[in-house]
Write an enzyme that holds these catalytic residues in place. Structure first.
Site, PDB file in Angstrom:
ATOM      1  N   GLU A  29     -15.480 -43.633  25.861  1.00 53.95           N
ATOM      2  CA  GLU A  29     -16.707 -43.576  25.074  1.00 53.95           C
ATOM      3  C   GLU A  29     -16.672 -44.475  23.843  1.00 53.95           C
ATOM      4  O   GLU A  29     -17.117 -44.089  22.769  1.00 53.95           O
ATOM      5  CB  GLU A  29     -17.057 -42.124  24.682  1.00 53.95           C
TER       6      GLU A  29
ATOM      7  N   HIS B 280     -13.249 -34.052  21.114  1.00 55.36           N
ATOM      8  CA  HIS B 280     -12.138 -33.918  22.056  1.00 55.36           C
ATOM      9  C   HIS B 280     -10.815 -33.923  21.300  1.00 55.36           C
ATOM     10  O   HIS B 280     -10.693 -34.536  20.238  1.00 55.36           O
ATOM     11  CB  HIS B 280     -12.112 -35.083  23.062  1.00 55.36           C
TER      12      HIS B 280
END
Length: 471
Positions: free
Chosen positions: A224, A452
């Protein structure tokens, strides 16, 4: 594979690509700013403390919408210029930085080598899209992520010069690689906490919750890095530390991308390593799509190896990592938990479907709570995740097939959703090396920068006994 700095074969195509981007930018910027009007929980708290009225959206919203509408004709023209360029674009861009350090040669047979891998979803999307994960301030987060990645490398370089390295930030995955150096197995006090829970065999496992990134990391895979500006900023920050930077891997190009890393030599034979990084489909209900993606990923990885492996190659490692967007504890992820990839590759954190090692914890944070005091710094996030109650509060919990929370998991031990993986496999045809998992880390360094928890794997490779006997 020849590494070229530009993703285009000539300046004309590169110029047309840039022209398309310039024409698209006003619409892109206006849409991003409109989405950026959504507030994160941290911004909401700040507004309450300042007792401000939410006038920003009322004043700037209509102006941004008008700009978006007025810029649509130029955006359409830009799209007509930009799209055809993707067919001519190479699958990545490359940056070479001249460093004073030189790569070390790995010869077999010899002393064992440790390879360190890190995988992290850094959520570097445009600000408006990042707000859906309760994150914003993309530029500031990119700067902090770059600082986190270089802190360990700076200390390692000061103690012992590193060899040349690769960094590949991209939209869907990234890789940093460097030929290994001899390990001293040094330990920095307070750097990590080993979870001393027995596994099924009654022995302590290799799992740990660690604050910093490893100082001697060989491969870093980032998912990402969606925003080109963020990728460029990361390149700038990391250039003093990494000689080879490969970025925008698979970001826009219609071609696939594969690299092979040559690590050394053994009696004239190449020592090579394979590294695969992916980011799978996200919606919870689309389990079959994720399975199809994994199947295609395995096919492409094997096709690349079959195409590029030379007779006599010694395969040091074969790693498959990334954000898989499914876990091993949710009943809704049952289809993915039994995928063929877990028969080909080994997951150090997993015993079998729906059963992880006792030391394994989730890697997906509850995005609604990522700005709370208990997880606001890497050290606080580490202390919180060491406690089951903290994991219950701040890690995303098991889900059903439609994405709703799984009520049956309320009374069971809480590990959270572990959706970030580093898998590895040994090749049966390679009898010259043995592989041992030395450590698996859950790294909290990106607290506040991502939803995350990063993961790390250290593999210890040694010459097999039969190889040593032959020599």
């Amino acid at each position: 594979m020849v590494l070229r700095e530009s993703p285009f074969p000539n300046r004309l195509l590169s110029g047309l690509y840039s022209l398309g981007q310039y024409l698209l930018f006003p619409s892109y910027w206006a849409a991003d700013c409109l989405l950026d009007l959504r507030e994160t929980t941290a911004e909401q708290q700040q507004r309450r403390c300042c007792r401000c009225c939410p006038l920003r959206a009322l004043v700037t919203g209509p102006l941004l919408l008008l700009l978006l509408i007025l810029s649509m004709p130029s955006a359409l023209l830009g799209l007509l210029v930009w799209l055809p360029m993707q067919a001519a674009r190479r699958p990545f861009a490359y940056k070479h930085n001249m460093l004073s350090r030189h790569p070390e040669v790995w010869e077999l047979p010899g002393t064992g080598k440790v390879f360190s891998f890190v995988s992290a979803n850094v959520c570097l999307l445009p600000n408006g899209l990042a707000k859906f994960s309760n994150l914003g301030h993309m530029k500031q987060r990119a700067a902090r992520i770059g600082q986190c990645l270089t802190q360990g490398e700076a200390s390692a370089s000061f103690a012992s010069p590193r060899s040349s390295q690769f960094l590949l930030p991209t939209k869907y995955g990234a890789t940093m690689a460097s030929p290994p150096r001899p390990e001293s197995h040094t330990h920095r006090p307070g750097a990590s906490m080993v979870i001393e829970l027995p596994d099924r065999e009654g022995e302590a496992g290799p799992g740990e919750i660690s604050v910093p990134f490893p100082p001697d990391v060989d491969f870093v895979c980032l998912q990402e890095v969606f925003d080109q500006r963020a990728g460029a900023h990361l390149c700038q920050l990391l250039s003093p530390f990494y000689e080879h930077i490969v970025y925008d891997v698979g970001a826009y190009g219609l071609q696939g991308c594969s690299l092979k890393v040559q690590l050394g030599a053994a009696h004239g034979q190449r020592i090579v390593g394979y590294l695969n990084c992916t980011h799978l489909h996200a919606p919870a209900a689309d389990a079959q799509i994720r399975c199809d993606q994994l199947t295609q990923g395995l096919f492409w990885a094997q096709l690349f190896q079959d195409t590029h492996t030379q007779r006599g190659d010694v395969i040091a490692f074969d790693v498959f990592c990334g954000d898989f967007n499914f876990d091993n504890c949710s009943s809704g992820d049952e289809l993915e938990q039994t995928h063929e990839i877990f028969r080909q590759y080994q997951d150090p954190c997993r015993v079998g479907p729906r059963q992880d090692r006792p030391w394994a914890i989730g890697t997906l944070l509850n995005y609604l709570h990522i700005h709370e005091e208990a997880v606001s710094t890497p050290e606080k996030l580490k202390r919180t995740l060491e406690q089951e109650e903290g994991r219950r509060t701040y890690l995303a919990g098991p889900i059903l097939q439609d994405g709703r929370p799984d009520p049956s998991a309320a009374g069971s031990p809480w590990e959270g959703r572990r959706i970030d993986y580093i898998l590895y496999r040994e090749h049966p045809t390679t009898i010259s090396l043995t592989t041992e998992v030395e450590k698996f880390s859950f790294i909290t360094q990106l607290a506040g920068c991502s939803d995350h928890v990063a993961v790390g794997l250290r593999l210890l490779l040694n010459a097999a006994p039969q190889w040593q006997q032959q020599v």
